[in-house]
Design a protein around this motif. Sequence first.
Motif, short mmCIF file in Angstrom:
data_model
loop_
_atom_site.label_atom_id
_atom_site.label_comp_id
_atom_site.label_asym_id
_atom_site.label_seq_id
_atom_site.Cartn_x
_atom_site.Cartn_y
_atom_site.Cartn_z
N LEU A 81 0.85 -1.19 0.00
CA LEU A 81 0.00 0.00 0.00
C LEU A 81 0.89 1.24 0.00
CD1 LEU A 81 -2.64 1.64 0.46
CD2 LEU A 81 -2.37 1.15 2.92
N VAL A 82 0.70 2.10 -1.00
CA VAL A 82 1.45 3.36 -1.08
C VAL A 82 0.47 4.50 -0.87
CG1 VAL A 82 2.95 4.83 -2.49
CG2 VAL A 82 3.08 2.33 -2.73
N THR A 83 0.65 5.26 0.20
CA THR A 83 -0.20 6.44 0.44
C THR A 83 0.49 7.66 -0.16
OG1 THR A 83 0.83 6.98 2.56
CG2 THR A 83 -1.03 5.44 2.61
N GLY A 84 -0.30 8.70 -0.45
CA GLY A 84 0.28 9.90 -1.06
C GLY A 84 0.84 9.61 -2.44
N ALA A 85 0.16 8.74 -3.17
CA ALA A 85 0.71 8.22 -4.44
C ALA A 85 0.80 9.25 -5.56
CB ALA A 85 -0.13 7.03 -4.91
N ASN A 86 0.08 10.38 -5.42
CA ASN A 86 0.14 11.40 -6.47
C ASN A 86 1.16 12.49 -6.17
OD1 ASN A 86 -1.87 10.03 -7.82
ND2 ASN A 86 -3.53 11.23 -6.93
N GLY A 87 1.84 12.38 -5.04
CA GLY A 87 2.88 13.34 -4.70
C GLY A 87 4.18 13.02 -5.43
N GLN A 88 5.23 13.75 -5.10
CA GLN A 88 6.51 13.58 -5.80
C GLN A 88 7.07 12.16 -5.63
OE1 GLN A 88 9.27 17.13 -5.93
NE2 GLN A 88 8.22 17.59 -4.01
N THR A 102 -2.70 4.79 -3.44
CA THR A 102 -3.83 5.57 -2.94
C THR A 102 -3.41 7.01 -2.69
OG1 THR A 102 -3.35 5.14 -0.61
CG2 THR A 102 -4.74 3.53 -1.75
N ASP A 103 -4.38 7.91 -2.74
CA ASP A 103 -4.09 9.31 -2.40
C ASP A 103 -5.24 9.85 -1.56
OD1 ASP A 103 -1.69 11.12 -3.49
OD2 ASP A 103 -3.41 12.41 -3.07
N ILE A 104 -5.24 11.14 -1.35
CA ILE A 104 -6.17 11.76 -0.39
C ILE A 104 -7.64 11.43 -0.69
CG2 ILE A 104 -6.29 13.97 -1.64
CD1 ILE A 104 -6.22 15.29 1.21
N GLU A 105 -7.98 11.23 -1.97
CA GLU A 105 -9.38 10.96 -2.33
C GLU A 105 -9.86 9.62 -1.76
OE1 GLU A 105 -6.99 11.25 -4.82
OE2 GLU A 105 -7.19 13.42 -5.07
N ILE A 118 2.89 -4.57 3.31
CA ILE A 118 3.83 -3.47 3.53
C ILE A 118 3.10 -2.16 3.25
CG2 ILE A 118 6.01 -2.38 2.80
CD1 ILE A 118 6.84 -5.20 1.75
N VAL A 119 3.35 -1.14 4.07
CA VAL A 119 2.82 0.21 3.81
C VAL A 119 4.00 1.15 3.61
CG1 VAL A 119 1.49 2.15 4.72
CG2 VAL A 119 0.77 -0.19 5.22
N ILE A 120 3.96 1.91 2.50
CA ILE A 120 4.94 2.99 2.28
C ILE A 120 4.16 4.29 2.42
CG2 ILE A 120 6.64 4.02 0.73
CD1 ILE A 120 6.71 1.36 -0.81
N ASN A 121 4.39 5.00 3.52
CA ASN A 121 3.63 6.24 3.74
C ASN A 121 4.38 7.44 3.16
OD1 ASN A 121 1.59 8.00 4.69
ND2 ASN A 121 3.00 8.59 6.32
N CYS A 122 3.96 7.86 1.96
CA CYS A 122 4.54 9.04 1.32
C CYS A 122 3.68 10.27 1.56
CB CYS A 122 4.63 8.83 -0.20
SG CYS A 122 5.53 7.37 -0.69
N ALA A 123 2.52 10.09 2.17
CA ALA A 123 1.60 11.21 2.37
C ALA A 123 2.04 12.06 3.55
CB ALA A 123 0.19 10.68 2.62
N ALA A 124 1.86 13.36 3.41
CA ALA A 124 2.20 14.29 4.49
C ALA A 124 1.58 15.66 4.22
CB ALA A 124 3.71 14.44 4.63
N TYR A 125 1.42 16.42 5.28
CA TYR A 125 1.06 17.83 5.14
C TYR A 125 2.39 18.57 5.00
CZ TYR A 125 -1.20 22.33 6.16
OH TYR A 125 -1.69 23.62 6.09
N THR A 126 2.69 19.05 3.80
CA THR A 126 4.03 19.60 3.54
C THR A 126 4.04 21.11 3.27
OG1 THR A 126 3.80 19.01 1.20
CG2 THR A 126 4.94 17.42 2.62
N ALA A 127 2.87 21.77 3.42
CA ALA A 127 2.84 23.23 3.23
C ALA A 127 3.42 23.86 4.49
CB ALA A 127 1.42 23.69 2.97
N VAL A 128 4.75 23.99 4.50
CA VAL A 128 5.48 24.36 5.72
C VAL A 128 5.00 25.67 6.33
CG1 VAL A 128 7.77 24.90 6.63
CG2 VAL A 128 7.50 23.05 4.98
N GLU A 182 10.23 15.66 -11.21
CA GLU A 182 9.50 16.26 -12.33
C GLU A 182 8.00 16.31 -12.05
OE1 GLU A 182 11.15 12.34 -14.07
OE2 GLU A 182 11.70 13.79 -12.54
N PHE A 183 7.58 15.65 -10.97
CA PHE A 183 6.17 15.67 -10.57
C PHE A 183 5.94 16.71 -9.48
CE2 PHE A 183 7.26 11.31 -11.87
CZ PHE A 183 6.36 11.13 -12.90
N GLY A 184 4.75 17.30 -9.46
CA GLY A 184 4.38 18.20 -8.37
C GLY A 184 5.12 19.53 -8.39
N ASN A 185 4.99 20.26 -7.28
CA ASN A 185 5.65 21.56 -7.14
C ASN A 185 6.90 21.42 -6.29
OD1 ASN A 185 3.52 22.97 -8.52
ND2 ASN A 185 2.28 22.73 -6.67
N ASN A 186 7.98 22.02 -6.73
CA ASN A 186 9.23 21.95 -5.97
C ASN A 186 10.18 23.06 -6.41
OD1 ASN A 186 10.93 20.76 -8.26
ND2 ASN A 186 9.32 19.21 -8.07
#
Length: 284
Positions: A5-12, A32-35, A56-66, A156-160
């Motif tokens: 399971l990969v969370t935050g799958a649409n992030g970088q 999976t993503d936030i939806e 296995i869970v890979i948690n890539c999701a986070a609140y990153t708007a610092v 190359e994905f998302g904002n950075n």
Amino acid sequence: MKKILVTGANGQLGSEIKMLAPNYPNFDFIFTDIEDFPLDQSEVIVANFKTIQPDIVINCAAYTAVDKAESDSIVADSINHLAISTLASLCAHSGAKLVHISTDYVFDGTSPIGYTESDLPNPKSVYGVTKLAGETACVKNCPESIIIRTAWVYSEFGNNFVKTMLRLMSERESLSVVNDQVGSPTYAADLAQVILTILTATKWEAGIFHYSNLGEISWFDFAQDIKEIAQKTCEIKGIPASSYPTPAERPAYSLLDKSKIIAVYGIVPMDYKISLKKMIERLK
């Protein structure tokens, strides 16, 4: 076949894992993503976890708007801390393995040398505080989890930073970039490969690990490298962080010592400039 399971799958990072997934036919990836896996709704996390039953869970999701986190601390905490507490408990009870991604912002940035995993965290921002709370909950609820702290992530994905610099260099004749915050960038594609290398290793060693690309540079240096590789003509001016105040305090020095992940998992971090060239080429 192991179910991942990969969370935050649409992030970088999640997007880079998606790119690599076809190379691992022995894994059944569920992205999976936030939806469909909202980390701010614990009851939905529990229900979805029980439906998916991951190994296995890979948690890539986070609140990153610092900066936004400074005024949005309740939501930031629910995603970066409380959700991780729930996920870690679910993994521990079901026997699933957990890889959780954390950040250099757990440190205050006052060290004169690279931070090791045993250095005492001292976050200076709401984002850093919530990410550290997530780490603590992860270790407490699922002691067999792996936490990877990283820094300055781009893709190359998302904002950075890299994509923002490339856009601004095309629009402006000159740019001012902070020159007194030092660290090392991380190409999300490299970090994705590191995670999958760990998942296919012969041993699982739990604990906290640091990973970024190799190099010790300022944001100004990074911008200069982007300019050089992308062959832009925009003038880059260095300014102190005090000239560019932000709601959240950034670590002035956040280089991560990678000795542990090299020793334990045989990971060979790439030089940041090689990875930066690769990313800019892929963007083209």
